[in-house]
Write a protein that holds these residues in place. Sequence first.
Motif, PDB file in Angstrom:
ATOM      1  N   PRO A  70      -7.175  -2.170  -0.099  1.00 21.56           N
ATOM      2  CA  PRO A  70      -6.035  -2.092   0.833  1.00 21.56           C
ATOM      3  C   PRO A  70      -5.087  -2.992   0.372  1.00 21.56           C
ATOM      4  O   PRO A  70      -4.931  -3.742  -0.419  1.00 21.56           O
ATOM      5  CB  PRO A  70      -6.706  -2.979   2.045  1.00 21.56           C
ATOM      6  CG  PRO A  70      -7.860  -3.440   1.559  1.00 21.56           C
ATOM      7  CD  PRO A  70      -8.283  -2.957   0.306  1.00 21.56           C
ATOM      8  N   ARG A  71      -3.544  -2.540   0.926  1.00 23.40           N
ATOM      9  CA  ARG A  71      -2.472  -3.291   0.729  1.00 23.40           C
ATOM     10  C   ARG A  71      -1.421  -2.806   1.881  1.00 23.40           C
ATOM     11  O   ARG A  71      -1.712  -2.171   2.727  1.00 23.40           O
ATOM     12  CB  ARG A  71      -1.790  -2.850  -0.643  1.00 23.40           C
ATOM     13  CG  ARG A  71      -2.626  -2.917  -1.893  1.00 23.40           C
ATOM     14  CD  ARG A  71      -2.386  -4.277  -2.289  1.00 23.40           C
ATOM     15  NE  ARG A  71      -2.921  -4.750  -3.380  1.00 23.40           N
ATOM     16  CZ  ARG A  71      -4.046  -5.293  -3.594  1.00 23.40           C
ATOM     17  NH1 ARG A  71      -4.876  -5.642  -2.587  1.00 23.40           N
ATOM     18  NH2 ARG A  71      -4.623  -5.632  -4.688  1.00 23.40           N
ATOM     19  N   TYR A  72      -0.531  -3.767   1.936  1.00 22.08           N
ATOM     20  CA  TYR A  72       0.632  -3.624   2.769  1.00 22.08           C
ATOM     21  C   TYR A  72       1.742  -3.094   1.824  1.00 22.08           C
ATOM     22  O   TYR A  72       2.139  -3.833   0.906  1.00 22.08           O
ATOM     23  CB  TYR A  72       0.991  -5.030   3.785  1.00 22.08           C
ATOM     24  CG  TYR A  72      -0.251  -5.767   4.345  1.00 22.08           C
ATOM     25  CD1 TYR A  72      -0.605  -5.223   5.392  1.00 22.08           C
ATOM     26  CD2 TYR A  72      -0.611  -7.109   3.677  1.00 22.08           C
ATOM     27  CE1 TYR A  72      -1.770  -5.806   6.251  1.00 22.08           C
ATOM     28  CE2 TYR A  72      -1.647  -7.758   4.616  1.00 22.08           C
ATOM     29  CZ  TYR A  72      -2.182  -7.083   5.631  1.00 22.08           C
ATOM     30  OH  TYR A  72      -3.143  -7.527   6.414  1.00 22.08           O
ATOM     31  N   LEU A  73       2.529  -2.188   2.545  1.00 22.12           N
ATOM     32  CA  LEU A  73       3.628  -1.738   1.730  1.00 22.12           C
ATOM     33  C   LEU A  73       4.974  -1.585   2.534  1.00 22.12           C
ATOM     34  O   LEU A  73       4.811  -1.483   3.532  1.00 22.12           O
ATOM     35  CB  LEU A  73       3.346  -0.142   1.215  1.00 22.12           C
ATOM     36  CG  LEU A  73       1.777   0.180   0.814  1.00 22.12           C
ATOM     37  CD1 LEU A  73       1.747   1.744   0.896  1.00 22.12           C
ATOM     38  CD2 LEU A  73       1.783  -0.341  -0.326  1.00 22.12           C
ATOM     39  N   LEU A  74       6.059  -1.986   1.770  1.00 22.25           N
ATOM     40  CA  LEU A  74       7.191  -1.653   2.411  1.00 22.25           C
ATOM     41  C   LEU A  74       7.930  -0.758   1.412  1.00 22.25           C
ATOM     42  O   LEU A  74       7.848  -0.851   0.168  1.00 22.25           O
ATOM     43  CB  LEU A  74       8.319  -2.960   2.333  1.00 22.25           C
ATOM     44  CG  LEU A  74       7.988  -4.069   3.307  1.00 22.25           C
ATOM     45  CD1 LEU A  74       8.883  -5.227   3.179  1.00 22.25           C
ATOM     46  CD2 LEU A  74       8.205  -3.752   4.760  1.00 22.25           C
ATOM     47  N   TYR A  75       8.436   0.349   2.023  1.00 24.53           N
ATOM     48  CA  TYR A  75       9.222   1.468   1.146  1.00 24.53           C
ATOM     49  C   TYR A  75      10.548   1.605   1.767  1.00 24.53           C
ATOM     50  O   TYR A  75      10.718   1.875   3.086  1.00 24.53           O
ATOM     51  CB  TYR A  75       8.216   2.484   0.996  1.00 24.53           C
ATOM     52  CG  TYR A  75       8.979   3.554   0.210  1.00 24.53           C
ATOM     53  CD1 TYR A  75       8.792   3.488  -1.210  1.00 24.53           C
ATOM     54  CD2 TYR A  75       9.830   4.744   0.466  1.00 24.53           C
ATOM     55  CE1 TYR A  75       9.316   4.627  -1.965  1.00 24.53           C
ATOM     56  CE2 TYR A  75      10.327   5.692  -0.262  1.00 24.53           C
ATOM     57  CZ  TYR A  75      10.242   5.409  -1.348  1.00 24.53           C
ATOM     58  OH  TYR A  75      10.568   6.545  -2.394  1.00 24.53           O
ATOM     59  N   TYR A  95      -2.125   0.442   4.481  1.00 22.12           N
ATOM     60  CA  TYR A  95      -2.870   1.255   3.459  1.00 22.12           C
ATOM     61  C   TYR A  95      -4.206   0.509   3.380  1.00 22.12           C
ATOM     62  O   TYR A  95      -4.451  -0.477   3.024  1.00 22.12           O
ATOM     63  CB  TYR A  95      -2.368   1.579   2.424  1.00 22.12           C
ATOM     64  CG  TYR A  95      -3.143   2.086   1.255  1.00 22.12           C
ATOM     65  CD1 TYR A  95      -3.490   3.413   1.773  1.00 22.12           C
ATOM     66  CD2 TYR A  95      -3.740   1.515   0.031  1.00 22.12           C
ATOM     67  CE1 TYR A  95      -4.497   4.131   0.872  1.00 22.12           C
ATOM     68  CE2 TYR A  95      -4.671   2.410  -0.675  1.00 22.12           C
ATOM     69  CZ  TYR A  95      -5.235   3.564  -0.217  1.00 22.12           C
ATOM     70  OH  TYR A  95      -5.913   4.261  -1.214  1.00 22.12           O
ATOM     71  N   CYS A  96      -5.211   1.034   4.342  1.00 16.02           N
ATOM     72  CA  CYS A  96      -6.305   0.377   4.362  1.00 16.02           C
ATOM     73  C   CYS A  96      -7.633   1.761   4.198  1.00 16.02           C
ATOM     74  O   CYS A  96      -7.900   2.068   5.349  1.00 16.02           O
ATOM     75  CB  CYS A  96      -6.594  -0.197   5.716  1.00 16.02           C
ATOM     76  SG  CYS A  96      -8.218  -1.410   5.895  1.00 16.02           S
TER      77      CYS A  96
END
Length: 147
Positions: A70-75, A95-96
């Motif tokens: 899992p990750r946290y994303l800023l786009y 994203y999990c």
Amino acid sequence: MASGIAVEDSIPQQFNDMKLKKTAKFIVFKIEEKKKIVVDFVGEPCDTITYEDDRAQFDLLKSKLTRDVPRYLLYDFKFTAESKRIAEKIAFIFYCPDDCKIGEKMIYASSKDSIKKTFPGLGAEFQANDYDDLDYAEFAKEILKKL
């Protein structure tokens, strides 16, 4: 900090720099040692104009992710829509993957609000429970609805 996971002090400033100074195309965050949310990696600043250019940057981001972690994303979405309007929004993506370890899934889910609070003025938010859910076309379609 409901989960007990702290957010690294520099993260709000990195978000502001991304938003105002365009210092990064994307930023990926991880939970380190079950104690703190930190930056995992940053995408070089890139001024995308076309849908294809923006999609290529998103594909680059996606290629750097591990499928079951899992990750946290800023786009920073930026492309010219068919209507000739420029679509430009920073999105938070949680994203999990369903197939990650249950403990990781729980800690990332319970810490999501902690990191999101450090990103005032987000343009969009998405969740992906599978690598294939990281679908640029679907995300871009939602971004266009917010114009």
